[in-house]
Write a protein that holds these residues in place. Structure first.
Motif, short mmCIF file in Angstrom:
data_model
loop_
_atom_site.label_atom_id
_atom_site.label_comp_id
_atom_site.label_asym_id
_atom_site.label_seq_id
_atom_site.Cartn_x
_atom_site.Cartn_y
_atom_site.Cartn_z
N LEU A 73 0.60 -0.81 0.20
CA LEU A 73 0.01 -0.01 -0.29
C LEU A 73 1.07 1.33 0.07
CD1 LEU A 73 -2.65 -0.47 2.33
CD2 LEU A 73 -2.80 -1.16 -0.14
N ASP A 74 0.71 2.50 -0.86
CA ASP A 74 1.19 3.30 -0.90
C ASP A 74 1.44 4.37 -0.07
OD1 ASP A 74 1.95 3.85 -4.12
OD2 ASP A 74 1.59 2.30 -3.37
N TYR A 75 -0.51 4.71 0.34
CA TYR A 75 -0.78 5.11 1.53
C TYR A 75 -1.81 4.05 2.25
CZ TYR A 75 0.73 8.76 -2.16
OH TYR A 75 1.86 8.49 -2.75
N VAL A 76 -1.79 4.68 3.68
CA VAL A 76 -3.38 4.40 4.69
C VAL A 76 -3.55 5.94 4.97
CG1 VAL A 76 -4.14 3.28 6.59
CG2 VAL A 76 -3.14 2.08 4.86
N SER A 77 -4.70 6.10 4.44
CA SER A 77 -5.32 7.65 5.03
C SER A 77 -5.90 7.70 6.82
CB SER A 77 -5.94 8.12 4.66
OG SER A 77 -5.20 9.02 2.99
N MET A 78 -6.32 7.90 7.96
CA MET A 78 -6.63 8.19 8.85
C MET A 78 -7.61 9.55 9.25
SD MET A 78 -2.95 6.47 10.96
CE MET A 78 -2.54 4.79 10.07
N TYR A 79 -8.59 9.30 9.60
CA TYR A 79 -9.86 10.28 9.73
C TYR A 79 -10.46 9.61 11.44
CZ TYR A 79 -9.15 10.48 4.93
OH TYR A 79 -8.78 10.65 3.19
N ARG A 80 -10.63 11.11 11.84
CA ARG A 80 -11.59 11.17 12.46
C ARG A 80 -13.13 11.52 12.89
NH1 ARG A 80 -10.63 14.69 18.62
NH2 ARG A 80 -12.47 14.11 19.45
N ASN A 81 -13.66 10.16 13.18
CA ASN A 81 -15.29 10.37 12.21
C ASN A 81 -16.12 10.38 13.54
OD1 ASN A 81 -17.62 9.59 11.76
ND2 ASN A 81 -16.94 8.69 9.55
N LEU A 82 -16.73 11.61 13.27
CA LEU A 82 -17.64 11.93 14.82
C LEU A 82 -18.72 11.47 14.84
CD1 LEU A 82 -17.13 15.83 14.52
CD2 LEU A 82 -15.70 15.13 15.58
N GLY A 83 -18.91 10.10 13.84
CA GLY A 83 -20.61 9.41 13.94
C GLY A 83 -21.45 10.10 13.63
N ASN A 84 -22.43 9.63 13.91
CA ASN A 84 -23.95 10.17 14.14
C ASN A 84 -25.20 9.61 15.02
OD1 ASN A 84 -26.79 10.85 13.02
ND2 ASN A 84 -25.92 10.19 11.40
N PRO A 85 -25.04 10.84 15.93
CA PRO A 85 -25.35 9.96 17.71
C PRO A 85 -27.09 9.91 16.67
CG PRO A 85 -24.43 12.27 17.61
CD PRO A 85 -24.13 11.65 16.04
N ALA A 86 -27.61 10.24 15.84
CA ALA A 86 -28.64 9.93 15.52
C ALA A 86 -29.31 8.73 15.40
CB ALA A 86 -29.58 11.00 14.36
N LEU A 87 -27.84 8.09 14.66
CA LEU A 87 -28.32 6.95 13.54
C LEU A 87 -27.28 6.01 15.33
CD1 LEU A 87 -27.44 7.03 10.18
CD2 LEU A 87 -30.13 6.93 11.55
N ASN A 88 -27.07 6.39 16.65
CA ASN A 88 -26.40 5.28 17.79
C ASN A 88 -25.03 4.77 16.53
OD1 ASN A 88 -25.99 4.87 20.54
ND2 ASN A 88 -27.01 2.77 19.07
N VAL A 89 -24.56 6.28 16.72
CA VAL A 89 -22.86 5.90 15.41
C VAL A 89 -22.05 6.93 16.23
CG1 VAL A 89 -21.61 5.41 13.64
CG2 VAL A 89 -23.86 5.11 13.09
N PRO A 90 -21.19 5.72 17.02
CA PRO A 90 -20.06 6.90 17.85
C PRO A 90 -19.07 6.83 17.56
CG PRO A 90 -20.20 4.53 18.16
CD PRO A 90 -21.25 4.41 17.43
N GLU A 91 -18.37 7.76 17.86
CA GLU A 91 -17.04 8.32 17.57
C GLU A 91 -15.93 7.35 17.17
OE1 GLU A 91 -14.22 12.05 18.38
OE2 GLU A 91 -16.04 11.96 19.08
N HIS A 92 -15.16 8.06 16.00
CA HIS A 92 -14.65 6.04 16.05
C HIS A 92 -13.76 7.32 14.91
CE1 HIS A 92 -17.71 6.50 11.63
NE2 HIS A 92 -16.97 6.25 11.41
N TRP A 93 -11.81 6.32 14.53
CA TRP A 93 -11.26 6.11 13.46
C TRP A 93 -11.71 5.74 12.70
CZ3 TRP A 93 -8.75 10.29 15.38
CH2 TRP A 93 -8.06 10.17 16.13
N HIS A 94 -11.21 6.73 10.84
CA HIS A 94 -11.84 5.43 9.85
C HIS A 94 -10.53 6.08 9.14
CE1 HIS A 94 -14.98 5.86 6.07
NE2 HIS A 94 -13.79 4.22 6.66
N TYR A 95 -10.45 4.30 9.04
CA TYR A 95 -8.91 4.33 7.88
C TYR A 95 -9.12 3.89 6.52
CZ TYR A 95 -7.01 3.45 13.10
OH TYR A 95 -6.25 4.07 14.32
N VAL A 96 -7.59 4.69 5.45
CA VAL A 96 -8.33 4.21 4.02
C VAL A 96 -7.81 4.34 3.43
CG1 VAL A 96 -9.49 5.30 1.92
CG2 VAL A 96 -10.61 5.51 3.69
N SER A 97 -6.85 2.70 2.66
CA SER A 97 -6.23 2.25 2.08
C SER A 97 -5.52 3.02 0.62
CB SER A 97 -6.10 0.75 2.25
OG SER A 97 -6.70 0.11 0.95
N PHE A 98 -4.50 2.92 -0.29
CA PHE A 98 -4.87 3.23 -1.38
C PHE A 98 -3.58 2.61 -1.54
CE2 PHE A 98 -6.52 7.23 0.82
CZ PHE A 98 -6.96 8.11 -0.61
N GLY A 99 -3.50 1.48 -2.97
CA GLY A 99 -2.68 1.07 -3.75
C GLY A 99 -3.07 -0.41 -4.09
#
Length: 424
Positions: A7-33
């Motif tokens: 993999l050339d890159y792995v991007s990491m994001y802070r995702n605030l989730g969605n309280p209305a859907l009961n989705v907690p805050e989390h880290w979101h990783y996305v690969s490139f390559g």
């Protein structure tokens, strides 16, 4: 990242989730390559804008953010590199609903989350790039019991159950490495009312696994090399041709998708997988074409009918035999074990499977190192009774042997060392 990793890159994001859907805050990783980033044939061959870009997908992962955590943990990037390495080396692609047996806590802790399922990322739709189409497959961490349920039934069914249990993933299937209970411990009704009923009704969607396995032809002395002489190759080892191997890979690739037609791929068919259709030969293919596998044209390896066979599996592979029989053959389907250490393959087929070279008259047949075994429904029911203790691994002592003399079939469950070191 540079270096030898795929993999050339792995991007990491802070995702605030969605309280209305009961989705907690989390880290979101996305690969490139895994997809084609450059379009210059350095890594992936450019096949046009309409087909898949590279392997046609990238990996994502959602990890629950712990309180006070200010930066994303980096171990998910290592996990993605490990999966990408497998894809590049084997050229097997992943599909939604697939599972990955990892047998170790994903973050090297004491966690029960030791395996993975794959599904479409809930936020990221497929994208059209200048170099082809890319879909996003999300890694979902699961416990051993959940992996086994996905094998016995199907990955999509278990993913749906995980979505309904907030602490086990919730609607966006966020992995919580601190989760201490399986979905079946959280809600005991899920096993009986959903999974067991699903297995009974649908059977299993798993049509193949990479495994530690081997087989012996008991019909003739091992030193009899008549087959070698008959096709004029002297002492060259009998191996599957590239096309044959690809067909078994194809069976494994398709194994975690829904099999509406129980048809074995013909031995000399071309690649069928949508992601790899019409793909130009890779560097790996061209290297293989110069190997000993190409010395024997696969059309010259004649199919042999065998009188008596001995199947050998390690304990993990052997534990899947009841699934193969109950979830696949009793539903008119097939199941393949492909050796992880060589070209050996064992495919079990039911009488309803088309395209098999094993028949009711000659239920054991081999094409090079690919063995097919045809089992009637009556014999499957009997085997399930005799193999019942495979479902209780904690009481298992190796080696273990099962035998059906009138069928001239023997099955041995052996320690891993036998397969890791063939000299044993």
């Amino acid at each position: 990242l540079g270096g030898p990793d795929p993999l050339d890159y792995v991007s990491m994001y802070r995702n605030l989730g969605n309280p209305a859907l009961n989705v907690p805050e989390h880290w979101h990783y996305v690969s490139f390559g895994l997809s084609d980033l450059y379009g210059d044939n350095r890594v992936h061959e450019f096949t046009g804008t309409d087909g898949p870009s590279g392997f046609g997908f990238e990996l994502t992962f959602r990890l629950k953010r712990e309180t006070g955590e200010s930066a994303p943990p980096t171990w998910p990037a290592e996990l993605m590199q490990g999966l990408a390495r497998y894809v590049f080396q084997s050229e097997n692609t992943f599909c939604s609903g697939d599972h990955v047996s990892w047998h170790s806590p994903l973050d090297n802790s004491e966690s029960r989350i030791q395996h993975m399922l794959l599904t479409e990322d809930p936020q990221m739709q497929p994208v059209q790039t200048p170099f082809g189409v890319v879909t996003f497959l999300q890694i979902v961490g699961v416990c051993t019991e959940e992996l086994h349920a996905a094998q016995q039934w199907n990955g999509q069914g278990i993913l749906e159950l995980l979505r309904t249990v907030p602490v086990a993933g919730g609607p966006w299937l966020i992995t919580d490495m601190r989760r201490g209970e399986t979905i079946f411990e959280i809600d005991p009704h899920l096993q009986q009312e959903r999974v067991d009923k699903g297995i009974e009704t649908d059977g299993s969607n798993l049509s193949g696994v990479s495994a530690k396995c081997a087989w012996d032809d008991l019909s003739r002395p091992p030193e009899d090399d008549e087959d070698s002489r008959s096709i004029c190759i002297g002492t060259q080892p009998r191996r599957l041709s590239g096309k044959d191997t690809e067909q078994i890979r194809e069976t494994l690739r398709r194994g975690l998708e829904i099999n509406s037609k129980p048809v074995l791929p013909p031995i000399n068919a071309q690649r069928q997988n949508g992601l790899n259709l019409d793909r130009a030969p890779s560097r790996k293919d061209s290297l293989e074409s110069e190997s000993s596998a190409a010395i024997i044209p696969h059309e010259l390896i004649r199919t042999r009918q065998l009188e008596s066979v001995h199947l050998k599996f390690n304990q993990e592979s052997g534990a899947l035999i009841p699934l193969c029989l109950r979830g696949r053959l009793l539903h008119g389907r097939h199941f393949t074990y492909k050796s992880i250490t060589g070209d050996t393959a064992i495919t079990f087929v039911s009488t309803g499977v088309e395209g098999a070279f094993a028949t009711e008259e000659h239920p054991y047949a081999a094409h090079g190192p690919w063995l097919q075994i045809l089992l009637t429904e009556e014999f499957v029911e009997r085997m399930l009774e005799d193999l019942e203790d495979l479902n209780s691994p904690e009481e298992f002592k190796l080696p273990k042997e099962y035998s059906w003399p009138e069928k001239k079939l023997k099955v041995s469950i052996l320690p891993d060392a036998v397969f890791d070191n063939p000299l044993h």
